[in-house]
Motif scaffolding. Sequence first.
Motif, PDB file in Angstrom:
ATOM      1  N   THR A 131      20.380  16.914  -5.268  1.00  0.00           N
ATOM      2  CA  THR A 131      21.312  17.634  -6.139  1.00  0.00           C
ATOM      3  C   THR A 131      21.227  19.138  -5.973  1.00  0.00           C
ATOM      4  O   THR A 131      22.233  19.817  -5.944  1.00  0.00           O
ATOM      5  N   VAL A 132      20.008  19.685  -5.860  1.00  0.00           N
ATOM      6  CA  VAL A 132      19.837  21.138  -5.779  1.00  0.00           C
ATOM      7  C   VAL A 132      18.900  21.475  -4.616  1.00  0.00           C
ATOM      8  O   VAL A 132      17.714  21.715  -4.806  1.00  0.00           O
ATOM      9  N   PRO A 133      19.384  21.507  -3.362  1.00  0.00           N
ATOM     10  CA  PRO A 133      18.500  21.833  -2.241  1.00  0.00           C
ATOM     11  C   PRO A 133      18.071  23.299  -2.230  1.00  0.00           C
ATOM     12  O   PRO A 133      17.086  23.650  -1.611  1.00  0.00           O
ATOM     13  N   GLU A 134      18.774  24.165  -2.929  1.00  0.00           N
ATOM     14  CA  GLU A 134      18.402  25.585  -2.940  1.00  0.00           C
ATOM     15  C   GLU A 134      17.112  25.819  -3.715  1.00  0.00           C
ATOM     16  O   GLU A 134      16.428  26.811  -3.506  1.00  0.00           O
ATOM     17  N   LYS A 135      16.791  24.921  -4.639  1.00  0.00           N
ATOM     18  CA  LYS A 135      15.579  25.098  -5.443  1.00  0.00           C
ATOM     19  C   LYS A 135      14.327  25.077  -4.566  1.00  0.00           C
ATOM     20  O   LYS A 135      13.394  25.831  -4.775  1.00  0.00           O
ATOM     21  N   LEU A 136      14.333  24.211  -3.548  1.00  0.00           N
ATOM     22  CA  LEU A 136      13.195  24.157  -2.645  1.00  0.00           C
ATOM     23  C   LEU A 136      13.174  25.357  -1.708  1.00  0.00           C
ATOM     24  O   LEU A 136      12.120  25.817  -1.305  1.00  0.00           O
ATOM     25  N   VAL A 187       0.833  -1.201   0.000  1.00  0.00           N
ATOM     26  CA  VAL A 187       0.000   0.000   0.000  1.00  0.00           C
ATOM     27  C   VAL A 187       0.870   1.253   0.000  1.00  0.00           C
ATOM     28  O   VAL A 187       0.498   2.276  -0.567  1.00  0.00           O
ATOM     29  N   TYR A 188       2.032   1.173   0.615  1.00  0.00           N
ATOM     30  CA  TYR A 188       2.922   2.326   0.702  1.00  0.00           C
ATOM     31  C   TYR A 188       4.011   2.299  -0.367  1.00  0.00           C
ATOM     32  O   TYR A 188       4.521   3.348  -0.741  1.00  0.00           O
ATOM     33  N   TRP A 189       4.382   1.120  -0.839  1.00  0.00           N
ATOM     34  CA  TRP A 189       5.420   1.019  -1.865  1.00  0.00           C
ATOM     35  C   TRP A 189       4.992   1.652  -3.180  1.00  0.00           C
ATOM     36  O   TRP A 189       5.773   2.334  -3.825  1.00  0.00           O
ATOM     37  N   PHE A 190       3.762   1.388  -3.587  1.00  0.00           N
ATOM     38  CA  PHE A 190       3.310   1.889  -4.887  1.00  0.00           C
ATOM     39  C   PHE A 190       3.275   3.418  -4.929  1.00  0.00           C
ATOM     40  O   PHE A 190       3.811   4.022  -5.869  1.00  0.00           O
ATOM     41  N   PRO A 191       2.688   4.107  -3.946  1.00  0.00           N
ATOM     42  CA  PRO A 191       2.758   5.577  -3.974  1.00  0.00           C
ATOM     43  C   PRO A 191       4.191   6.101  -3.884  1.00  0.00           C
ATOM     44  O   PRO A 191       4.525   7.098  -4.524  1.00  0.00           O
ATOM     45  N   ALA A 192       5.048   5.426  -3.113  1.00  0.00           N
ATOM     46  CA  ALA A 192       6.443   5.860  -3.029  1.00  0.00           C
ATOM     47  C   ALA A 192       7.130   5.707  -4.383  1.00  0.00           C
ATOM     48  O   ALA A 192       7.900   6.578  -4.799  1.00  0.00           O
ATOM     49  N   TYR A 193       6.831   4.623  -5.075  1.00  0.00           N
ATOM     50  CA  TYR A 193       7.388   4.401  -6.410  1.00  0.00           C
ATOM     51  C   TYR A 193       6.921   5.495  -7.372  1.00  0.00           C
ATOM     52  O   TYR A 193       7.709   6.059  -8.132  1.00  0.00           O
ATOM     53  N   LEU A 194       5.626   5.805  -7.316  1.00  0.00           N
ATOM     54  CA  LEU A 194       5.101   6.862  -8.191  1.00  0.00           C
ATOM     55  C   LEU A 194       5.721   8.219  -7.864  1.00  0.00           C
ATOM     56  O   LEU A 194       6.046   8.993  -8.772  1.00  0.00           O
ATOM     57  N   LEU A 195       5.875   8.510  -6.579  1.00  0.00           N
ATOM     58  CA  LEU A 195       6.467   9.794  -6.196  1.00  0.00           C
ATOM     59  C   LEU A 195       7.922   9.893  -6.653  1.00  0.00           C
ATOM     60  O   LEU A 195       8.356  10.938  -7.126  1.00  0.00           O
ATOM     61  N   GLN A 196       8.678   8.815  -6.518  1.00  0.00           N
ATOM     62  CA  GLN A 196      10.079   8.847  -6.939  1.00  0.00           C
ATOM     63  C   GLN A 196      10.208   9.047  -8.438  1.00  0.00           C
ATOM     64  O   GLN A 196      11.120   9.722  -8.899  1.00  0.00           O
ATOM     65  N   ASN A 197       9.297   8.444  -9.206  1.00  0.00           N
ATOM     66  CA  ASN A 197       9.408   8.531 -10.665  1.00  0.00           C
ATOM     67  C   ASN A 197       8.741   9.773 -11.251  1.00  0.00           C
ATOM     68  O   ASN A 197       9.176  10.275 -12.275  1.00  0.00           O
ATOM     69  N   GLN A 198       7.676  10.252 -10.628  1.00  0.00           N
ATOM     70  CA  GLN A 198       6.875  11.319 -11.225  1.00  0.00           C
ATOM     71  C   GLN A 198       7.190  12.720 -10.696  1.00  0.00           C
ATOM     72  O   GLN A 198       6.834  13.695 -11.335  1.00  0.00           O
ATOM     73  N   GLU A 199       7.806  12.813  -9.536  1.00  0.00           N
ATOM     74  CA  GLU A 199       7.960  14.121  -8.902  1.00  0.00           C
ATOM     75  C   GLU A 199       9.363  14.684  -9.097  1.00  0.00           C
ATOM     76  O   GLU A 199      10.330  14.179  -8.542  1.00  0.00           O
ATOM     77  N   PRO A 200       9.494  15.752  -9.889  1.00  0.00           N
ATOM     78  CA  PRO A 200      10.819  16.341 -10.094  1.00  0.00           C
ATOM     79  C   PRO A 200      11.385  17.004  -8.841  1.00  0.00           C
ATOM     80  O   PRO A 200      12.605  17.091  -8.697  1.00  0.00           O
ATOM     81  N   LEU A 201      10.531  17.453  -7.923  1.00  0.00           N
ATOM     82  CA  LEU A 201      11.039  18.076  -6.700  1.00  0.00           C
ATOM     83  C   LEU A 201      11.799  17.071  -5.834  1.00  0.00           C
ATOM     84  O   LEU A 201      12.780  17.420  -5.185  1.00  0.00           O
ATOM     85  N   LEU A 202      11.354  15.830  -5.819  1.00  0.00           N
ATOM     86  CA  LEU A 202      12.051  14.815  -5.029  1.00  0.00           C
ATOM     87  C   LEU A 202      13.361  14.394  -5.686  1.00  0.00           C
ATOM     88  O   LEU A 202      14.309  14.040  -5.005  1.00  0.00           O
ATOM     89  N   ARG A 203      13.398  14.422  -6.992  1.00  0.00           N
ATOM     90  CA  ARG A 203      14.637  14.061  -7.684  1.00  0.00           C
ATOM     91  C   ARG A 203      15.695  15.129  -7.515  1.00  0.00           C
ATOM     92  O   ARG A 203      16.875  14.853  -7.526  1.00  0.00           O
ATOM     93  N   SER A 204      15.273  16.371  -7.330  1.00  0.00           N
ATOM     94  CA  SER A 204      16.246  17.462  -7.230  1.00  0.00           C
ATOM     95  C   SER A 204      16.619  17.794  -5.795  1.00  0.00           C
ATOM     96  O   SER A 204      17.419  18.687  -5.572  1.00  0.00           O
ATOM     97  N   ASN A 251      12.104  16.957   6.074  1.00  0.00           N
ATOM     98  CA  ASN A 251      11.177  15.897   5.689  1.00  0.00           C
ATOM     99  C   ASN A 251      10.720  16.120   4.249  1.00  0.00           C
ATOM    100  O   ASN A 251      10.250  17.204   3.894  1.00  0.00           O
ATOM    101  N   CYS A 252      10.820  15.091   3.416  1.00  0.00           N
ATOM    102  CA  CYS A 252      10.451  15.224   1.999  1.00  0.00           C
ATOM    103  C   CYS A 252       8.967  15.537   1.821  1.00  0.00           C
ATOM    104  O   CYS A 252       8.588  16.282   0.919  1.00  0.00           O
ATOM    105  N   ILE A 253       8.126  14.952   2.669  1.00  0.00           N
ATOM    106  CA  ILE A 253       6.690  15.195   2.552  1.00  0.00           C
ATOM    107  C   ILE A 253       6.377  16.658   2.856  1.00  0.00           C
ATOM    108  O   ILE A 253       5.562  17.285   2.180  1.00  0.00           O
ATOM    109  N   MET A 254       7.025  17.204   3.867  1.00  0.00           N
ATOM    110  CA  MET A 254       6.802  18.612   4.185  1.00  0.00           C
ATOM    111  C   MET A 254       7.288  19.511   3.060  1.00  0.00           C
ATOM    112  O   MET A 254       6.679  20.536   2.769  1.00  0.00           O
ATOM    113  N   LYS A 255       8.364  19.117   2.388  1.00  0.00           N
ATOM    114  CA  LYS A 255       8.842  19.886   1.244  1.00  0.00           C
ATOM    115  C   LYS A 255       7.799  19.901   0.141  1.00  0.00           C
ATOM    116  O   LYS A 255       7.562  20.932  -0.493  1.00  0.00           O
ATOM    117  N   LEU A 256       7.172  18.749  -0.079  1.00  0.00           N
ATOM    118  CA  LEU A 256       6.134  18.684  -1.106  1.00  0.00           C
ATOM    119  C   LEU A 256       4.909  19.509  -0.716  1.00  0.00           C
ATOM    120  O   LEU A 256       4.292  20.159  -1.555  1.00  0.00           O
TER     121      LEU A 256
END
Length: 134
Positions: free
Chosen positions: A75-80, A55-72, A93-98
């Motif tokens: 590499t680029v913490p200043e962007k957030l 139940v938690y793996w699938f949304p995490a997989y989608l977030l890792q692949n679909q969300e450019p903010l998590l990928r950056s 916390n990544c969720i709070m960043k989102l």
Amino acid sequence: MEVLRSPRKLRPGEQRMWPRDPSQKEVLTFAVRCRLLTLTLQVLTRLLGSSTPVVYWFPAYLLQNQEPLLRSVDTVPEKLAENSPPGQKTPRNCIMKLLYNWKACSPVTRCILGYFLTYWLLGLLLHCNFLPWT
């Protein structure tokens, strides 16, 4: 003084809808089966819905692949930091960043975050009011 009326007499061959004596074998059997079914459904719901990692793996997989903010993030913490409200530290916390960058998130990320936030809020409200929430 109140007068108690006797129940209507049954015609020959007619049966009562509900038995008069609640200690009859059929009523007890029905109550036990209903309780077992209820407990089984609640336990299955909790085991499959709450503790299954899929139940938690699938949304995490989608977030890792679909969300450019998590990928950056690595590499680029200043962007957030530039999208965060002024005077506020960038959360670790990544969720709070989102959540802070809600408008910059992809639609898939918004749907996933909305689902989990709604589930959390409904669970909180229903559980605190002693309503069933499994």
